[in-house]
Scaffold this motif. Structure first.
Motif, short mmCIF file in Angstrom:
data_model
loop_
_atom_site.label_atom_id
_atom_site.label_comp_id
_atom_site.label_asym_id
_atom_site.label_seq_id
_atom_site.Cartn_x
_atom_site.Cartn_y
_atom_site.Cartn_z
N HIS A 51 -8.46 12.55 1.13
CA HIS A 51 -9.52 11.78 1.80
C HIS A 51 -10.79 12.61 1.72
CE1 HIS A 51 -7.00 8.74 3.85
NE2 HIS A 51 -6.15 9.69 4.12
N TRP A 82 -10.46 3.17 9.38
CA TRP A 82 -11.27 4.14 8.64
C TRP A 82 -12.72 3.97 9.06
CZ3 TRP A 82 -9.67 4.43 2.73
CH2 TRP A 82 -8.30 4.73 2.66
N GLN A 101 -4.34 1.71 11.41
CA GLN A 101 -5.17 2.80 10.90
C GLN A 101 -6.57 2.24 10.62
OE1 GLN A 101 -5.03 5.47 7.06
NE2 GLN A 101 -3.91 6.52 8.69
N ASP A 111 -6.16 -1.32 8.86
CA ASP A 111 -4.81 -1.68 8.40
C ASP A 111 -3.87 -1.75 9.59
OD1 ASP A 111 -4.61 0.11 5.19
OD2 ASP A 111 -5.35 -1.88 5.74
N HIS A 144 -1.84 12.30 -0.51
CA HIS A 144 -3.07 11.66 -0.97
C HIS A 144 -4.26 12.32 -0.30
CE1 HIS A 144 -1.92 9.57 2.75
NE2 HIS A 144 -3.22 9.49 2.95
N VAL A 176 0.84 -3.31 4.51
CA VAL A 176 -0.26 -3.30 5.47
C VAL A 176 -0.91 -4.68 5.52
CG1 VAL A 176 -0.76 -0.85 5.05
CG2 VAL A 176 -2.09 -2.59 3.86
N ARG A 219 -4.32 -5.81 5.84
CA ARG A 219 -5.67 -5.24 5.78
C ARG A 219 -6.68 -6.32 6.16
NH1 ARG A 219 -6.58 -1.34 1.05
NH2 ARG A 219 -5.43 -0.08 2.56
N GLU A 256 1.67 10.93 5.09
CA GLU A 256 1.95 10.24 6.36
C GLU A 256 3.22 9.43 6.12
OE1 GLU A 256 -2.08 8.92 5.55
OE2 GLU A 256 -2.49 8.94 7.70
N PHE A 260 -0.25 -1.49 9.85
CA PHE A 260 0.79 -1.10 8.88
C PHE A 260 2.19 -1.23 9.47
CE2 PHE A 260 1.94 3.05 10.61
CZ PHE A 260 0.81 3.42 11.33
N PRO A 273 -9.75 6.55 -1.51
CA PRO A 273 -9.89 7.40 -0.33
C PRO A 273 -11.09 8.34 -0.37
CG PRO A 273 -8.35 8.39 -1.84
CD PRO A 273 -8.86 7.14 -2.51
N PHE A 285 3.45 6.90 2.96
CA PHE A 285 2.14 7.19 2.37
C PHE A 285 2.15 8.66 1.93
CE2 PHE A 285 0.59 3.17 3.81
CZ PHE A 285 1.20 2.95 5.04
N GLU A 317 0.88 -1.18 0.00
CA GLU A 317 0.00 0.00 0.00
C GLU A 317 0.91 1.23 0.00
OE1 GLU A 317 -2.59 1.53 -0.92
OE2 GLU A 317 -4.00 0.29 0.18
N GLY A 318 0.37 2.36 -0.43
CA GLY A 318 1.20 3.56 -0.45
C GLY A 318 2.39 3.36 -1.36
N1 LIG Z 1 -6.14 6.09 -0.66
C1 LIG Z 1 -4.97 5.61 -0.22
C2 LIG Z 1 -4.18 4.92 -1.10
C3 LIG Z 1 -2.97 4.45 -0.65
C4 LIG Z 1 -2.59 4.64 0.68
F1 LIG Z 1 -1.43 4.15 1.15
C5 LIG Z 1 -3.38 5.32 1.55
C6 LIG Z 1 -2.94 5.55 2.94
O1 LIG Z 1 -2.54 6.65 3.26
C7 LIG Z 1 -2.97 4.46 3.92
C8 LIG Z 1 -3.58 3.24 3.75
N2 LIG Z 1 -3.38 2.52 4.89
C9 LIG Z 1 -2.66 3.24 5.76
N3 LIG Z 1 -2.24 2.90 7.00
C10 LIG Z 1 -1.52 3.80 7.69
C11 LIG Z 1 -1.21 5.04 7.17
CL1 LIG Z 1 -0.26 6.13 8.12
C12 LIG Z 1 -1.65 5.42 5.91
C13 LIG Z 1 -2.38 4.48 5.20
C14 LIG Z 1 -4.57 5.84 1.10
F2 LIG Z 1 -5.32 6.54 1.94
#
Ligand SMILES: Nc1ccc(F)c(C(=O)c2c[nH]c3ncc(Cl)cc23)c1F
Ligand SMILES: [Fe+3]
Length: 290
Positions: free
Chosen positions: A61, A119, A117, A46, A59, A27, A29, A105, A48, A256, A56, A21-22
């Motif tokens: 939200h 959501w 993290q 996640d 990006h 992560v 998930r 981040e 992470f 996001p 990250f 991810e990122g």
């Molecule tokens: N849309 C999208 C696309 C890709 C991303 F990486 C992210 C994103 O920032 C994160 C995904 N999980 C995470 N856990 C911890 C932290 Cl600190 C950040 C994220 C995001 F939001």
């Protein structure tokens, strides 16, 4: 006296496997993966793990909240309004993105940074509210210990202590550590959806005879007004217990961006690409260490 009249059973169990991810981050998930797309009101959980230069980067939200809770190391966050800070070990950042946030981040130091993290979706009436942060440092997080059970109250209440966090979508988020031999009975509002995510050790959830559950497993809890947990192992058991009031609204998600209809997602893409309607500051912003 037992406050729980109907203990919740484990309805489903998932092992969260690592995925990318990122940029270069990994992560695990659990909520948000294909088999568990949405557990109302939760969109993503996640666990992470990120080591510089991965992270990250910039990006957006819109339409929900992100709850970042550091387990090891630190993450520097910076948004398009210039709001910047470091979330250190044990610290909490509860970010209400609302109508729009663009941020990054990134690891704040060398070595591996680990955390969670979550959501949380916002109701249709709150999706376009002004962004808002609630940030609590680790030592200020409400904590209590009783009979071998330690709890850090991220949101909601446990063992008589309450978190100051305002949860727009009513939510409880409890970080429990049980010593070997400890037993917990934690009330959960009967109308809420609730899950457990195991971080360390192994725990018995729901009924005393069920088999122990180990780290990186997510347990969806069934109906009832609380959960019972036993640590029958020789090591500490650490897990989070999260619950939330279901919103009962349609979800249309594009990464996001989380809205209620496809038209609102189309509008969000237009707003983001044209830097309007909440994304104005995205036009000239870039994270500082770029
Ligand atoms: N849309 C999208 C696309 C890709 C991303 F990486 C992210 C994103 O920032 C994160 C995904 N999980 C995470 N856990 C911890 C932290 Cl600190 C950040 C994220 C995001 F939001
Ligand atoms: Fe983010």
């Amino acid at each position: 006296s037992c406050e729980i009249s109907q203990p919740r059973m484990v309805a489903r169990k998932f092992l969260a496997r690592p995925q990318h991810e990122g940029v270069g981050a990994v992560v695990r998930r659990s909520i948000g993966r294909f088999e568990l797309r949405y557990f109302d009101p939760f969109l993503v959980l996640d666990e992470f793990s990120v080591t510089a230069p991965a992270g990250f980067p910039d990006h957006p939200h819109r339409g929900f909240e992100t709850v970042t809770y550091m387990l090891q190391g630190s993450v520097t966050h910076e948004d398009f309004e210039g709001h910047k800070g470091t979330i250190g070990p044990g610290d909490l950042q509860w970010m209400t993105a609302g109508r729009g946030i663009v941020h990054s981040e990134m690891p704040a130091s060398q070595g591996t940074q680990k955390g969670l993290q979550l959501w949380i979706n916002l109701s249709s009436k709150h999706k376009m509210i002004e962004p808002k942060y609630q940030e609590i440092s680790g030592q200020d997080i409400a904590e209590a210990t009783e009979d071998g059970v330690n709890v850090r109250v991220i949101a909601g209440e446990a063992l008589g202590v309450k978190s100051p966090v305002y949860t727009r979508t009513p939510t409880m988020y409890l970080d429990f550590t049980l010593k070997p031999g400890a037993h917990l009975q934690q009330p959960i509002p009967a109308s809420w959806n609730a899950f457990v995510y195991v971080l360390e050790g192994e725990g018995v959830f729901g009924i005393p005879k069920s088999s122990p559950v180990t780290a990186h497993h997510l347990l969806l809890l069934g109906h009832g007004d609380g959960v019972e947990v036993w640590n029958k192992s020789a090591k500490p058991l650490r897990f989070i217990l999260v619950g939330g009031e279901p919103l009962g609204e349609p979800v249309v998600q594009l990464g996001p961006f989380v809205m209620n209809t496809q038209e609102e997602i189309d509008q969000t893409i237009y707003d983001f690409e044209n830097c309007i309607n909440g994304f104005e500051k995205a036009e000239h912003w870039r994270r500082s260490d770029f």
